[in-house]
Enzyme design. Structure first.
Site, PDB file in Angstrom:
ATOM      1  N   HIS A 102       0.840  -1.209   0.000  1.00  0.00           N
ATOM      2  CA  HIS A 102       0.000   0.000   0.000  1.00  0.00           C
ATOM      3  C   HIS A 102       0.871   1.252   0.000  1.00  0.00           C
ATOM      4  O   HIS A 102       0.592   2.221  -0.704  1.00  0.00           O
ATOM      5  CB  HIS A 102      -0.885   0.038   1.245  1.00  0.00           C
ATOM      6  CG  HIS A 102      -1.865  -1.090   1.359  1.00  0.00           C
ATOM      7  ND1 HIS A 102      -1.785  -2.036   2.354  1.00  0.00           N
ATOM      8  CD2 HIS A 102      -2.949  -1.431   0.620  1.00  0.00           C
ATOM      9  CE1 HIS A 102      -2.781  -2.898   2.228  1.00  0.00           C
ATOM     10  NE2 HIS A 102      -3.501  -2.565   1.171  1.00  0.00           N
ATOM     11  N   SER A 119      -2.633  -8.022   3.019  1.00  0.00           N
ATOM     12  CA  SER A 119      -3.184  -7.861   4.377  1.00  0.00           C
ATOM     13  C   SER A 119      -3.554  -9.226   4.941  1.00  0.00           C
ATOM     14  O   SER A 119      -3.477  -9.452   6.147  1.00  0.00           O
ATOM     15  CB  SER A 119      -4.419  -6.965   4.332  1.00  0.00           C
ATOM     16  OG  SER A 119      -4.073  -5.706   3.784  1.00  0.00           O
ATOM     17  N   ARG A 120      -3.961 -10.147   4.072  1.00  0.00           N
ATOM     18  CA  ARG A 120      -4.385 -11.476   4.537  1.00  0.00           C
ATOM     19  C   ARG A 120      -3.210 -12.302   5.075  1.00  0.00           C
ATOM     20  O   ARG A 120      -3.428 -13.250   5.820  1.00  0.00           O
ATOM     21  CB  ARG A 120      -5.096 -12.238   3.415  1.00  0.00           C
ATOM     22  CG  ARG A 120      -6.459 -11.641   3.083  1.00  0.00           C
ATOM     23  CD  ARG A 120      -7.262 -12.514   2.139  1.00  0.00           C
ATOM     24  NE  ARG A 120      -8.650 -12.102   2.078  1.00  0.00           N
ATOM     25  CZ  ARG A 120      -9.164 -11.304   1.140  1.00  0.00           C
ATOM     26  NH1 ARG A 120      -8.390 -10.833   0.187  1.00  0.00           N
ATOM     27  NH2 ARG A 120     -10.450 -10.977   1.170  1.00  0.00           N
ATOM     28  N   ASP A 127      -3.395  -7.138  -7.542  1.00  0.00           N
ATOM     29  CA  ASP A 127      -4.762  -7.536  -7.916  1.00  0.00           C
ATOM     30  C   ASP A 127      -4.917  -7.226  -9.400  1.00  0.00           C
ATOM     31  O   ASP A 127      -5.589  -6.268  -9.781  1.00  0.00           O
ATOM     32  CB  ASP A 127      -5.769  -6.779  -7.055  1.00  0.00           C
ATOM     33  CG  ASP A 127      -5.565  -7.078  -5.587  1.00  0.00           C
ATOM     34  OD1 ASP A 127      -6.052  -8.118  -5.136  1.00  0.00           O
ATOM     35  OD2 ASP A 127      -4.881  -6.296  -4.898  1.00  0.00           O
TER      36      ASP A 127
END
Ligand code: AMP
Length: 283
Positions: free
Chosen positions: A37, A187-188, A151
């Site tokens: 990010h 994040s996962r 993504d």
């Protein structure tokens, strides 16, 4: 850094930021911010006069059996990370603020792109993504919006949606940030044990094997390259493969014969989470 929780506040601050021809960059996220990010925030910081980031775990893009409730959330830490990365405006709405009338009756759907790959395993996911991104672009009216190649299907879908609907924002794609092990930051990953973090490197290893097959062994048959990747995923303990595929990079179209700019994409379950990763290759 200005923390904003209401739509009206974002509209007003974004309009002020754009006045006098100054540029505004928007970085939409679901929080639990990591170096991936931050690379988007830094790209926006380099390009734009004002940087707005959003943190919203969007219920619309989670299926019923998915991890909406378990998705990591840490607003305090996120606002420190955002401030350190030079964010000017941080928009953190509640679900009611984003969807004041409850679940929206209007939905943005990008046909074809949204039903392949991730869309096949996660029905409705990309309609949720397209709808929330449209709302964020509409509220902020940014000059540029930043999305990660992590993504990749989402990036292709957002580009196509912005073109189809003539939305006035340049979509900027940013490279994947990885751990030294090759594992793409996500994040996962926070929900994985040290052992599972090691197992999850199979996704990157599968992509590397696929890329080698194309670029060093000159394999031009999509089936063969996909099998090569599948083998790596299947051989890894604790990894439940979903898909391993190779497609044209700009359209995500799968062709049996490989040529031009390609994207290799994999998805697999490791422990409690579903992970995705991808890389480029040229044939
Ligand atoms: P998320 O919070 O997972 O919705 O991600 C917000 C944005 O950060 C998306 O555009 C992602 O593609 C991007 N992103 C997530 N992980 C990475 C990574 N490892 N490298 C680069 N960008 C990423």
């Amino acid at each position: 850094m200005k923390l904003i929780r209401e739509r009206a506040g974002l509209v007003a601050s974004a309009a002020a930021a754009r006045s006098g021809g100054r540029s505004l960059g928007l970085v939409p996220t679901m929080g639990a911010l990591h170096a991936g990010h931050v690379s988007l925030l830094e790209a926006a910081r380099r390009d734009c006069d004002t940087v707005a980031a959003t943190i919203f775990v969007n219920p619309l893009q989670f299926g019923e059996s998915e991890d909406f409730a378990a998705y990591p959330r840490d607003e305090e830490r996120d606002s420190q990370v955002a401030a350190a990365a030079g964010v000017d405006i941080l928009f953190v709405p509640t679900i009611d603020e984003m969807y004041p009338g409850g679940s929206p009756l209007t939905s943005v759907s990008v046909s074809r792109i949204s039903t392949a790959l991730e869309g096949a395993s996660r029905p409705g996911h990309f309609d949720g993504v397209a709808t929330v991104v449209t709302k964020l672009l509409s509220l902020a009216g940014p000059c540029r919006a930043y999305f990660g190649e992590k993504d990749f299907q989402q990036l292709v879908l957002v580009r196509r949606m912005v073109a189809d609907l003539s939305l006035q924002a340049d979509i900027v794609g940013c490279p994947i940030v990885r751990e030294p092990s090759g594992l793409a930051l996500s994040s996962r990953n926070k929900r994985l044990s040290p052992e599972q973090l090691e197992q999850a490197t199979a996704l990157f290893r599968a992509l590397e094997a696929g890329r080698r097959a194309i670029e060093q062994e000159a394999s031009r048959v999509a089936d063969d390259v996909e099998q090569t990747m599948q083998k790596v995923l299947s051989a890894a303990e604790g990894v439940e493969p979903d898909y391993a595929t190779v497609v044209q990079a700009t359209t995500l179209e799968r062709r049996p014969e490989l040529s031009g700019d390609l994207r290799l994409l994999v998805a697999a379950r490791v422990g409690p989470v579903r992970l995705i990763d991808n890389c480029t290759a040229r044939a």
